[in-house]
Motif scaffolding. Structure first.
Motif, short mmCIF file in Angstrom:
data_model
loop_
_atom_site.label_atom_id
_atom_site.label_comp_id
_atom_site.label_asym_id
_atom_site.label_seq_id
_atom_site.Cartn_x
_atom_site.Cartn_y
_atom_site.Cartn_z
N TYR A 1 -4.59 -6.04 -8.52
CA TYR A 1 -5.34 -5.50 -9.67
C TYR A 1 -4.42 -5.35 -10.89
N TRP A 2 -3.22 -4.80 -10.66
CA TRP A 2 -2.26 -4.65 -11.77
C TRP A 2 -1.93 -6.01 -12.38
N ARG A 3 -1.66 -6.97 -11.52
CA ARG A 3 -1.25 -8.30 -11.96
C ARG A 3 -2.39 -9.05 -12.66
N ASP A 4 -3.55 -9.09 -12.00
CA ASP A 4 -4.65 -9.93 -12.49
C ASP A 4 -5.49 -9.26 -13.57
N ASN A 5 -5.78 -7.99 -13.41
CA ASN A 5 -6.66 -7.30 -14.36
C ASN A 5 -5.92 -6.68 -15.53
N LEU A 6 -4.80 -6.02 -15.23
CA LEU A 6 -4.05 -5.32 -16.28
C LEU A 6 -2.95 -6.20 -16.88
N LYS A 7 -2.65 -7.31 -16.21
CA LYS A 7 -1.63 -8.27 -16.67
C LYS A 7 -0.23 -7.66 -16.73
N TRP A 8 0.03 -6.70 -15.82
CA TRP A 8 1.35 -6.08 -15.75
C TRP A 8 2.32 -7.00 -15.02
N LYS A 9 3.54 -7.06 -15.51
CA LYS A 9 4.58 -7.84 -14.84
C LYS A 9 5.25 -7.02 -13.73
N ASN A 10 5.30 -5.70 -13.91
CA ASN A 10 5.89 -4.81 -12.91
C ASN A 10 4.82 -3.88 -12.35
N PRO A 11 5.02 -3.38 -11.14
CA PRO A 11 4.06 -2.43 -10.55
C PRO A 11 3.95 -1.14 -11.34
N GLY A 12 2.91 -0.39 -11.05
CA GLY A 12 2.69 0.90 -11.69
C GLY A 12 3.61 1.99 -11.15
N TYR A 13 4.09 1.83 -9.94
CA TYR A 13 4.89 2.87 -9.30
C TYR A 13 6.10 2.26 -8.60
N HIS A 14 7.13 3.07 -8.45
CA HIS A 14 8.30 2.66 -7.68
C HIS A 14 8.05 2.81 -6.18
N PHE A 15 7.28 3.84 -5.83
CA PHE A 15 6.99 4.13 -4.43
C PHE A 15 5.50 4.42 -4.27
N MET A 16 4.92 3.94 -3.17
CA MET A 16 3.54 4.25 -2.82
C MET A 16 3.54 4.80 -1.40
N ILE A 17 2.74 5.84 -1.18
CA ILE A 17 2.70 6.50 0.12
C ILE A 17 1.33 6.27 0.74
N LYS A 18 1.34 5.58 1.87
CA LYS A 18 0.11 5.28 2.59
C LYS A 18 -0.40 6.52 3.31
N ALA A 19 -1.67 6.47 3.75
CA ALA A 19 -2.30 7.62 4.40
C ALA A 19 -1.53 8.11 5.62
N ASP A 20 -0.85 7.19 6.30
CA ASP A 20 -0.08 7.60 7.49
C ASP A 20 1.31 8.13 7.14
N GLY A 21 1.59 8.24 5.83
CA GLY A 21 2.86 8.80 5.39
C GLY A 21 3.96 7.78 5.17
N VAL A 22 3.71 6.52 5.48
CA VAL A 22 4.72 5.48 5.28
C VAL A 22 4.95 5.30 3.78
N VAL A 23 6.23 5.37 3.39
CA VAL A 23 6.62 5.19 2.00
C VAL A 23 7.01 3.74 1.79
N VAL A 24 6.38 3.10 0.81
CA VAL A 24 6.65 1.70 0.49
C VAL A 24 7.30 1.64 -0.88
N ASN A 25 8.50 1.08 -0.94
CA ASN A 25 9.20 0.90 -2.21
C ASN A 25 8.66 -0.37 -2.85
N THR A 26 7.94 -0.24 -3.97
CA THR A 26 7.31 -1.40 -4.61
C THR A 26 8.11 -1.94 -5.78
N LEU A 27 9.14 -1.21 -6.22
CA LEU A 27 9.99 -1.65 -7.32
C LEU A 27 11.31 -0.88 -7.26
N PRO A 28 12.44 -1.55 -7.42
CA PRO A 28 13.72 -0.82 -7.45
C PRO A 28 13.71 0.22 -8.58
#
Length: 137
Positions: free
Chosen positions: A26-53
């Motif tokens: 959505y960020w890439r295609d709709n908002l045309k962002w080159k970088n993600p909106g967040y550095h970290f995203m936390i899934k419902a199970d608590g897993v932390v995903v680093n999406t950008l350094p």
């Protein structure tokens, strides 16, 4: 390393079961962002995903991103798309652990929600992060 003055908590404003790849698309295609909106995203199970350094600038708070590390839990709205704190206990624990780690690296950084910035007219992160994490300041 850039100067970090804020560690900002967000919600994705999606249903809690949204997939990270669909959010990034959505960020890439709709908002045309080159970088993600967040550095970290936390899934419902608590897993932390680093999406950008953290050395790179994400798109979390317009006009402020150069001095922010943005983290987000997946969720933040109810079935009718109204703001709602949908954090699971695992997400709450992971957010707190991540905030503590980031505060140890950036002790002067203020922890607050997206909605706590001037001229932001949204409920994100759908709870009072400034109050909830005031003990980390």
């Amino acid at each position: 390393m850039r100067t970090i003055n804020y560690i900002v908590v967000h919600c994705t404003a999606t249903q809690p079961d949204a997939k990270i790849e669909s959010i990034k698309k959505y960020w890439r295609d709709n908002l045309k962002w080159k970088n993600p909106g967040y550095h970290f995203m936390i899934k419902a199970d608590g897993v932390v995903v680093n999406t950008l350094p953290i050395e790179q600038i994400s798109n979390g708070v317009a006009g402020w991103n150069s001095q922010i590390i943005n983290i987000s839990y997946i969720g933040g709205i109810d079935k009718n798309n109204n703001p709602k704190d949908t954090r699971t206990p695992d997400q709450k624990a992971s957010i707190l652990k991540l905030l503590r780690e980031l505060k140890s690296k950036f002790p002067k950084a203020k922890v607050q929600g997206h909605r706590d910035f001037p001229n932001v007219h949204k409920a994100c992160p759908s709870f009072d992060a400034k109050k909830e994490y005031s003990g980390l300041q």
